[in-house]
Enzyme design. Structure first.
Site, PDB file in Angstrom:
ATOM      1  N   LEU A  29      82.790  61.425   4.423  1.00 45.53           N
ATOM      2  CA  LEU A  29      81.812  62.084   3.546  1.00 45.53           C
ATOM      3  C   LEU A  29      81.017  61.082   2.704  1.00 45.53           C
ATOM      4  CD1 LEU A  29      83.863  65.265   2.464  1.00 45.53           C
ATOM      5  CD2 LEU A  29      82.266  65.000   4.367  1.00 45.53           C
TER       6      LEU A  29
ATOM      7  N   TYR B 275      71.255  45.994  12.000  1.00 45.97           N
ATOM      8  CA  TYR B 275      71.571  47.353  12.463  1.00 45.97           C
ATOM      9  C   TYR B 275      71.556  47.402  13.999  1.00 45.97           C
ATOM     10  CZ  TYR B 275      70.793  52.144  13.897  1.00 45.97           C
ATOM     11  OH  TYR B 275      70.871  53.342  14.563  1.00 45.97           O
TER      12      TYR B 275
ATOM     13  N   PHE C 202      66.106  57.547  20.582  1.00 45.23           N
ATOM     14  CA  PHE C 202      64.822  57.117  20.041  1.00 45.23           C
ATOM     15  C   PHE C 202      64.681  57.866  18.698  1.00 45.23           C
ATOM     16  CE2 PHE C 202      62.809  54.123  23.003  1.00 45.23           C
ATOM     17  CZ  PHE C 202      63.919  53.923  23.784  1.00 45.23           C
TER      18      PHE C 202
ATOM     19  N   LEU D  47      60.038  59.980   8.873  1.00 45.51           N
ATOM     20  CA  LEU D  47      58.680  60.521   8.774  1.00 45.51           C
ATOM     21  C   LEU D  47      58.634  62.038   8.590  1.00 45.51           C
ATOM     22  CD1 LEU D  47      55.831  59.547  11.238  1.00 45.51           C
ATOM     23  CD2 LEU D  47      56.107  61.831  10.427  1.00 45.51           C
TER      24      LEU D  47
ATOM     25  N   GLY E  37      59.152  45.215  10.204  1.00 39.60           N
ATOM     26  CA  GLY E  37      60.021  45.465  11.363  1.00 39.60           C
ATOM     27  C   GLY E  37      59.645  46.672  12.196  1.00 39.60           C
TER      28      GLY E  37
END
Ligand code: UDP
Length: 329
Positions: free
Chosen positions: A37, A144, A172, A193, A287
């Protein structure tokens, strides 16, 4: 699905994990969730049993694997913020790599398998061509992506040496929400987004920031491949069936195969919601490659995966339905 299986879902309280739990329950399976959690929410679970604990704790894993027999494990428990991974690589390698190594070792010792692992398009880095297929070079550009790349490599070695079979699914842009509006995206902080653009509609005080409109794309904004979270969950079910039928350790790219620019997403939101998002254009985010689009043909042919919700309008409609629920919570 005729046979009821027992599955351990690690990170089942997160965005993709919670949709997975819902998908498994709908398919008639028995689900146990292990989640600490730290980023997930217990009320995102639409069923199954929750064990609150960290998957990097060997004692916790020994207790879980000794108590019950599992027909497979799905592993969603990752840290996912690229910028944070650059600032805090130790945290990312600890959670995403070292803890996963503990999990894999426990699975081998307790003879549990197979595994479906959440990987990412970030293993590819800056694409040398699009759409990106499975043979595209993997050159992650941040800790990552590197952490997922390292786990994919470990999984190959664990199969060769110990016979632990697995499928890595490289997402993706996961998007959308439960078609019934019960669960959806709930990252804290939110960086994606679609939820941010929808929130700008609900919160009059904020504009949505477009990160750069000077990319080499038709409208200058970045192009991404948005895939519905319910379709991603379905792909995991296909991967489990593939592994249960004896399928070999592999990795598959999961996207819709269509790229949409940031501006096209904002236009779709305007159509679906009926009002425009207030936007301001700011400088590029570090990036961000100009285009990321998946070639998912291999997942479709080898896993038998058929995305159901490939229209962008549907993805945005489900995300909007959820954002309104979340806003009222
Ligand atoms: N983006 C944007 N403003 C935001 C968040 C994202 O313009 O507030 C852009 C981002 O630069 C990228 C696309 O939207 O081109 C998708 O970003 P997101 O963070 O959703 O997913 P990512 O592709 O980074 O995994």
């Amino acid at each position: 699905m005729s046979t009821r299986k027992s599955l351990l879902v690690i990170g089942g309280c997160g965005y993709i994990g919670s949709h997975m739990v819902s998908c498994l329950i709908d398919a008639g399976h028995q689900v146990t969730v292990l989640d600490d959690l730290s980023t997930g929410f217990s009320d995102s679970l639409l069923g199954g049993e929750l064990i609150v604990g960290n998957f990097g704790c060997r004692e916790t894993l020994d207790a879980i694997f000794s108590k019950s027999k599992y027909d497979g494990v799905l592993h969603f428990a990752s840290l996912i913020q690229v910028g944070e991974s650059v600032a805090q690589p130790a945290t990312y390698y600890q959670n995403n790599v070292a803890n996963t190594l503990t999990l894999l070792s426990a699975m081998v010792d307790h003879k549990v398998g197979p595994l479906v692992f959440s990987s990412t398009a970030a293993v590819f880095g800056e694409p040398s061509y699009v759409p990106i297929d499975e043979v595209h070079p993997r050159q992650p550009m941040n800790p990552y992506g590197m952490s997922k790349y390292m786990v994919e490599a470990m999984l190959q070695d664990f199969d060769s040496a110990y016979g632990l079979r697995s499928v890595s699914l490289r997402y993706f842009n996961a998007a959308g929400a439960d078609p019934q509006g019960r669960i959806g995206e709930r990252h804290n902080p939110e960086t994606h987004l679609i939820p941010l653009a929808l929130r700008a509609l609900l919160d009059e005080s904020s504009n949505f920031k477009v990160f750069g409109d000077d990319y080499d794309t038709p409208d200058g904004t970045c192009i991404r491949d948005y895939v519905h979270v319910a379709d991603l969950a379905e792909a995991h079910l296909c991967a489990l069936n593939y592994l249960w039928q004896g399928g070999a350790t592999s990795a598959f790219n999961l996207g819709s195969g269509s790229g949409f620019s940031v501006r096209e997403i904002l236009d779709t939101i305007r159509t679906v919601v009926g009002k425009p998002v207030r936007v301001e254009t700011v400088s590029r985010r570090a990036g961000d490659p100009a285009r990321l689009v998946a070639d998912s043909a291999l997942a479709m042919t080898q896993l038998g995966w058929t995305p159901k919700y490939s229209s962008l309008e549907t993805i945005v409609r489900h995300a909007w339905q959820w954002e309104q629920v979340r806003h009222r919570k």
